[in-house]
Design a protein around this motif. Structure first.
Motif, PDB file in Angstrom:
ATOM      1  N   ARG A  41      57.343  64.301  50.297  1.00 46.22           N
ATOM      2  CA  ARG A  41      55.889  64.410  50.491  1.00 46.22           C
ATOM      3  C   ARG A  41      55.385  63.557  51.648  1.00 46.22           C
ATOM      4  NH1 ARG A  41      56.333  62.137  45.469  1.00 46.22           N
ATOM      5  NH2 ARG A  41      55.447  63.935  44.395  1.00 46.22           N
ATOM      6  N   ASP A  42      55.972  62.372  51.852  1.00 46.37           N
ATOM      7  CA  ASP A  42      55.489  61.522  52.937  1.00 46.37           C
ATOM      8  C   ASP A  42      55.845  62.090  54.307  1.00 46.37           C
ATOM      9  OD1 ASP A  42      58.132  61.002  52.210  1.00 46.37           O
ATOM     10  OD2 ASP A  42      58.032  58.877  52.680  1.00 46.37           O
ATOM     11  N   LEU A  43      57.064  62.618  54.437  1.00 41.81           N
ATOM     12  CA  LEU A  43      57.472  63.205  55.712  1.00 41.81           C
ATOM     13  C   LEU A  43      56.636  64.443  56.033  1.00 41.81           C
ATOM     14  CD1 LEU A  43      61.376  62.904  55.476  1.00 41.81           C
ATOM     15  CD2 LEU A  43      59.724  61.288  56.458  1.00 41.81           C
ATOM     16  N   GLN A  44      56.388  65.268  55.028  1.00 42.90           N
ATOM     17  CA  GLN A  44      55.590  66.470  55.255  1.00 42.90           C
ATOM     18  C   GLN A  44      54.137  66.113  55.585  1.00 42.90           C
ATOM     19  OE1 GLN A  44      56.540  69.747  55.478  1.00 42.90           O
ATOM     20  NE2 GLN A  44      58.622  68.910  55.444  1.00 42.90           N
ATOM     21  N   ALA A  45      53.603  65.077  54.955  1.00 43.69           N
ATOM     22  CA  ALA A  45      52.233  64.657  55.254  1.00 43.69           C
ATOM     23  C   ALA A  45      52.115  64.176  56.698  1.00 43.69           C
ATOM     24  CB  ALA A  45      51.803  63.554  54.293  1.00 43.69           C
ATOM     25  N   LEU A  46      53.096  63.440  57.166  1.00 45.36           N
ATOM     26  CA  LEU A  46      53.067  62.966  58.551  1.00 45.36           C
ATOM     27  C   LEU A  46      53.197  64.135  59.529  1.00 45.36           C
ATOM     28  CD1 LEU A  46      55.260  59.767  58.209  1.00 45.36           C
ATOM     29  CD2 LEU A  46      52.800  59.853  58.634  1.00 45.36           C
ATOM     30  N   ALA A  47      54.068  65.081  59.205  1.00 45.72           N
ATOM     31  CA  ALA A  47      54.258  66.239  60.088  1.00 45.72           C
ATOM     32  C   ALA A  47      52.987  67.080  60.166  1.00 45.72           C
ATOM     33  CB  ALA A  47      55.420  67.089  59.587  1.00 45.72           C
ATOM     34  N   TYR A 180      49.753  52.007  43.546  1.00 47.04           N
ATOM     35  CA  TYR A 180      50.365  52.738  42.425  1.00 47.04           C
ATOM     36  C   TYR A 180      51.575  53.584  42.827  1.00 47.04           C
ATOM     37  CZ  TYR A 180      45.755  51.737  40.421  1.00 47.04           C
ATOM     38  OH  TYR A 180      44.608  51.124  40.002  1.00 47.04           O
ATOM     39  N   GLY A 181      51.876  53.692  44.095  1.00 47.82           N
ATOM     40  CA  GLY A 181      52.940  54.588  44.537  1.00 47.82           C
ATOM     41  C   GLY A 181      54.321  54.129  44.113  1.00 47.82           C
ATOM     42  N   ASP A 182      55.178  55.090  43.743  1.00 42.95           N
ATOM     43  CA  ASP A 182      56.573  54.772  43.449  1.00 42.95           C
ATOM     44  C   ASP A 182      57.403  54.933  44.719  1.00 42.95           C
ATOM     45  OD1 ASP A 182      56.951  57.519  43.772  1.00 42.95           O
ATOM     46  OD2 ASP A 182      57.395  57.902  41.661  1.00 42.95           O
ATOM     47  N   HIS A 183      58.710  55.067  44.580  1.00 47.24           N
ATOM     48  CA  HIS A 183      59.576  55.139  45.761  1.00 47.24           C
ATOM     49  C   HIS A 183      59.326  56.396  46.580  1.00 47.24           C
ATOM     50  CE1 HIS A 183      62.871  53.645  48.127  1.00 47.24           C
ATOM     51  NE2 HIS A 183      63.608  54.720  47.945  1.00 47.24           N
ATOM     52  N   GLY A 184      58.789  57.440  45.944  1.00 50.33           N
ATOM     53  CA  GLY A 184      58.452  58.672  46.644  1.00 50.33           C
ATOM     54  C   GLY A 184      56.952  58.813  46.902  1.00 50.33           C
ATOM     55  N   PHE A 185      56.215  57.708  46.721  1.00 49.91           N
ATOM     56  CA  PHE A 185      54.758  57.664  46.887  1.00 49.91           C
ATOM     57  C   PHE A 185      54.027  58.551  45.876  1.00 49.91           C
ATOM     58  CE2 PHE A 185      56.267  56.474  51.201  1.00 49.91           C
ATOM     59  CZ  PHE A 185      55.774  55.175  51.217  1.00 49.91           C
ATOM     60  N   ALA A 186      54.682  58.888  44.786  1.00 52.10           N
ATOM     61  CA  ALA A 186      53.984  59.573  43.696  1.00 52.10           C
ATOM     62  C   ALA A 186      53.139  58.554  42.946  1.00 52.10           C
ATOM     63  CB  ALA A 186      54.988  60.221  42.750  1.00 52.10           C
ATOM     64  N   VAL A 187      51.932  58.968  42.551  1.00 52.35           N
ATOM     65  CA  VAL A 187      51.059  58.080  41.776  1.00 52.35           C
ATOM     66  C   VAL A 187      50.824  58.702  40.403  1.00 52.35           C
ATOM     67  CG1 VAL A 187      49.943  57.134  43.830  1.00 52.35           C
ATOM     68  CG2 VAL A 187      48.950  59.130  42.711  1.00 52.35           C
ATOM     69  N   GLN A 195      46.744  61.939  44.180  1.00 48.07           N
ATOM     70  CA  GLN A 195      47.933  62.012  45.025  1.00 48.07           C
ATOM     71  C   GLN A 195      47.551  62.232  46.492  1.00 48.07           C
ATOM     72  OE1 GLN A 195      51.450  61.703  43.908  1.00 48.07           O
ATOM     73  NE2 GLN A 195      51.260  61.164  46.069  1.00 48.07           N
ATOM     74  N   ASP A 196      46.595  63.096  46.730  1.00 41.68           N
ATOM     75  CA  ASP A 196      46.160  63.339  48.115  1.00 41.68           C
ATOM     76  C   ASP A 196      45.569  62.081  48.739  1.00 41.68           C
ATOM     77  OD1 ASP A 196      46.998  65.956  48.036  1.00 41.68           O
ATOM     78  OD2 ASP A 196      45.000  66.800  47.696  1.00 41.68           O
ATOM     79  N   GLU A 197      44.805  61.325  47.951  1.00 42.11           N
ATOM     80  CA  GLU A 197      44.223  60.084  48.473  1.00 42.11           C
ATOM     81  C   GLU A 197      45.309  59.055  48.777  1.00 42.11           C
ATOM     82  OE1 GLU A 197      39.844  60.243  46.296  1.00 42.11           O
ATOM     83  OE2 GLU A 197      41.543  59.302  45.265  1.00 42.11           O
ATOM     84  N   ALA A 198      46.344  59.019  47.938  1.00 40.88           N
ATOM     85  CA  ALA A 198      47.450  58.099  48.184  1.00 40.88           C
ATOM     86  C   ALA A 198      48.154  58.440  49.503  1.00 40.88           C
ATOM     87  CB  ALA A 198      48.442  58.143  47.026  1.00 40.88           C
ATOM     88  N   LEU A 199      48.381  59.729  49.730  1.00 44.82           N
ATOM     89  CA  LEU A 199      49.024  60.137  50.981  1.00 44.82           C
ATOM     90  C   LEU A 199      48.113  59.872  52.179  1.00 44.82           C
ATOM     91  CD1 LEU A 199      50.810  63.434  49.898  1.00 44.82           C
ATOM     92  CD2 LEU A 199      51.873  61.229  50.467  1.00 44.82           C
ATOM     93  N   ALA A 200      46.809  59.948  51.956  1.00 42.40           N
ATOM     94  CA  ALA A 200      45.878  59.657  53.047  1.00 42.40           C
ATOM     95  C   ALA A 200      45.941  58.176  53.435  1.00 42.40           C
ATOM     96  CB  ALA A 200      44.461  60.036  52.656  1.00 42.40           C
ATOM     97  N   VAL A 201      46.180  57.293  52.466  1.00 41.20           N
ATOM     98  CA  VAL A 201      46.382  55.877  52.800  1.00 41.20           C
ATOM     99  C   VAL A 201      47.547  55.746  53.780  1.00 41.20           C
ATOM    100  CG1 VAL A 201      47.056  53.617  51.883  1.00 41.20           C
ATOM    101  CG2 VAL A 201      45.427  55.034  50.623  1.00 41.20           C
TER     102      VAL A 201
END
Length: 214
Positions: A41-47, A180-187, A195-201
């Motif tokens: 999810r983090d790599l796809q969010a950056l892309a 709150y994120g785990d190793h995969g940034f899941a909250v 989850q979307d707000e976490a990825l926006a951080v």
């Protein structure tokens, strides 16, 4: 338009999926961890986010992953595969930020200075194995030798932000926490952000950081 490119390396064929910016000033080259691929999810969010800010994103699949293997090889082999991809990443002639999540972050840190990376983005840096803080990998992070940003989940069992050492040396790192994120940034659903707000951080921090690089 994304495009995919196969790159031969000493350890087999790697694969790059390019997400180009219209007028790129930088390239962010990011690889996956030992337990997953570039669908993270983090790599796809950056892309999805960075190209609009002048950063071309190159998502790199290590040869073991391209070959369909389930288990990542030793760190030395991962480094060799990354080195083999680097000339293709550098070919456009733009500064390249070395990046990766988890095991990929370790590779980026270990090889950054040698390969001439402009900076390192370490996503979910595995500071230590879960439950074993005495087995620290802080020396890899501190030895990157270039400007470094760590983005870490607040509940990452491989190292919570408070466990990281004080930044030091000629190229000290910065760290951003995803609450709150785990190793995969899941909250978890009970968290006070989605989850979307976490990825926006994460993406907001990376956009600001890449924009500040010389």
């Amino acid at each position: 338009m994304t495009r995919t490119e196969t790159v031969p390396t000493e350890t087999g064929d790697a694969r790059i999926t390019w997400h180009p910016a219209k007028r790129p000033a930088l390239i962010l080259a990011a690889s996956h961890g030992a337990g997953g691929g570039i669908e993270a999810r983090d790599l796809q969010a950056l892309a999805a986010t960075l190209p609009a800010h002048g950063v071309t994103v190159a998502l790199v699949e290590q040869p073991w992953r391209v070959a369909g293997k389930k288990v990542a090889p030793a760190p030395k082999t991962l480094d060799t595969g990354w080195r083999g991809v680097w000339p293709t990443l550098a070919e456009p002639g733009l500064p390249v930020i070395a990046s990766g999540r988890s095991a990929g972050a370790r590779v980026a840190c270990r090889t950054a200075e040698e390969l001439g990376a402009a900076a390192v983005l370490a996503l979910s840096f595995p500071l230590h194995p879960p439950g074993k803080p005495e087995k620290s990998r802080a020396d890899e992070l501190l030895g990157a030798g270039v400007p470094t940003l760590v983005v870490q989940g607040g509940n990452d069992p491989f190292g919570r932000p408070a466990e990281f050492p004080e930044p030091a040396g000629p190229a000290p790192y910065e760290i951003v926490e995803v609450p709150y994120g785990d190793h995969g940034f899941a909250v978890p659903k009970r968290a006070d952000l989605t989850q979307d707000e976490a990825l926006a951080v994460l993406t907001d921090a990376v956009v600001a950081w890449t924009g500040s690089l010389p």
